[in-house]
Design an enzyme around this catalytic site. Structure first.
Site, PDB file in Angstrom:
ATOM      1  N   ASP A  28       0.742  -1.416   0.177  1.00 48.12           N
ATOM      2  CA  ASP A  28       0.065   0.086  -0.015  1.00 48.12           C
ATOM      3  C   ASP A  28       0.809   1.187  -0.031  1.00 48.12           C
ATOM      4  O   ASP A  28       0.580   2.393   0.723  1.00 48.12           O
ATOM      5  CB  ASP A  28      -0.992   0.028   1.303  1.00 48.12           C
ATOM      6  CG  ASP A  28      -1.914  -1.287   1.210  1.00 48.12           C
ATOM      7  OD1 ASP A  28      -2.022  -1.858   0.313  1.00 48.12           O
ATOM      8  OD2 ASP A  28      -2.921  -1.191   2.031  1.00 48.12           O
ATOM      9  N   LYS A 133      -6.543  -5.008  -3.109  1.00 42.49           N
ATOM     10  CA  LYS A 133      -7.177  -5.621  -1.881  1.00 42.49           C
ATOM     11  C   LYS A 133      -8.154  -4.626  -1.421  1.00 42.49           C
ATOM     12  O   LYS A 133      -8.024  -3.480  -1.118  1.00 42.49           O
ATOM     13  CB  LYS A 133      -6.072  -6.136  -0.846  1.00 42.49           C
ATOM     14  CG  LYS A 133      -5.539  -4.853  -0.331  1.00 42.49           C
ATOM     15  CD  LYS A 133      -4.128  -5.478   0.702  1.00 42.49           C
ATOM     16  CE  LYS A 133      -3.618  -4.337   1.472  1.00 42.49           C
ATOM     17  NZ  LYS A 133      -4.250  -3.572   2.113  1.00 42.49           N
ATOM     18  N   CYS A 166      -2.188  -2.304   7.801  1.00 49.39           N
ATOM     19  CA  CYS A 166      -2.134  -3.380   6.649  1.00 49.39           C
ATOM     20  C   CYS A 166      -0.753  -4.197   6.652  1.00 49.39           C
ATOM     21  O   CYS A 166      -1.017  -5.431   6.399  1.00 49.39           O
ATOM     22  CB  CYS A 166      -2.301  -2.597   5.373  1.00 49.39           C
ATOM     23  SG  CYS A 166      -3.984  -1.577   5.169  1.00 49.39           S
TER      24      CYS A 166
HETATM   25  C1  C5J Z   1      -3.045   0.730   5.366  1.00 44.71           C
HETATM   26  C2  C5J Z   1      -4.950   1.876   6.486  1.00 44.71           C
HETATM   27  N1  C5J Z   1      -2.525   0.516   4.432  1.00 44.71           N
HETATM   28  N2  C5J Z   1      -4.091   2.318   7.508  1.00 44.71           N
HETATM   29  N3  C5J Z   1      -4.273   1.133   5.470  1.00 44.71           N
HETATM   30  O1  C5J Z   1      -2.486   0.453   6.678  1.00 44.71           O
HETATM   31  O2  C5J Z   1      -6.024   2.234   6.419  1.00 44.71           O
END
Ligand code: C5J
Length: 224
Positions: A28, A133, A166
């Site tokens: 991400d 995802k 994540c």
């Molecule tokens: C991730 C989030 N990528 N913190 N998303 O950690 O919402």
């Protein structure tokens, strides 16, 4: 035959990296989470806490690619019609602007929008699978497990953001599916320094209950 093994200094003990069985999984690193003016900053977060991971990730990615090893990327996001967005996720936080609404870089966490894309510094190269995802973990409602199995991957070097959300969810999912996970601490980031520290401590606690923690320089040396 396991192939060549490289011993990497890590906590709680050395990680036996088998490059031929390893993938770099970058979680991400999306514009909306990392860039000034994006959704993360709009929510009041300090994006510099995540941006410090860009350069270490860039160096690790370059070394990993140069060694000819497998690279995968993930993006958190949803279909433009939001049909894969749980209503609970849509309203969580009670914010005025939530997933699917117009944000500073297009519709927030919607596939195809500018903010949903990966930052240019770490942009996927042709042939590197990108996993879209809908959840926090990379294994929920995706085909990542099949892709890794087809390539006989059993070890994951997991980097990206955010450490306690994540990255953690993905490491826990991977661990339960039998993957050994190695996390370079300079390549994962949280908006909250206390969560960064505790997130890493949780991974390596109790003899490495979810995985191993190292730094990117150790990995780069091992695969060089
Ligand atoms: C991730 C989030 N990528 N913190 N998303 O950690 O919402």
């Amino acid at each position: 035959m396991r192939g060549k093994v490289s011993f990497i200094q890590a906590e709680p003990y050395a990680f036996e990296l088998v490059p031929a069985r390893s993938a770099l999984l970058i979680i991400d690193m999306q514009r909306d989470f990392l860039e000034p003016g994006g959704f993360g900053e709009m929510l009041g977060n300090d994006v510099s806490q995540l941006r410090r991971t860009i350069e270490p990730n860039r160096r690790l990615l370059a070394a990993w690619r140069a060694a000819g090893l497998m690279v995968m990327h993930t993006r958190e996001g949803h279909r433009p019609d939001l049909s894969d967005l749980p209503p609970s996720k849509k309203v969580r936080g009670r914010g005025a602007t939530t997933i699917g609404d117009s944000g500073p870089m297009g519709r927030i966490l919607v596939r195809g929008e500018a903010g949903h894309d990966i930052i240019p510094e770490l942009y996927p190269a042709p042939g590197e699978p990108v996993i879209d995802k809908p959840g926090k973990g990379a294994f929920y409602a995706t085909d990542i497990h099949s892709i890794l199995q087809h390539r006989a991957i059993s070890q994951l070097v997991v980097t990206g953001v955010t450490t306690e959300v994540c990255v953690h969810t993905t490491v826990r999912e991977a661990n339960d599916r039998g993957y050994d996970c190695l996390i370079p601490e300079d390549c994962v980031g949280s908006y909250f320094p206390e969560f960064q520290e505790m997130g890493l401590r949780m991974i390596k606690a109790q003899g490495g209950i979810f995985g191993w923690v190292t730094c990117s320089a150790e990995i780069i040396t091992a695969i060089g």
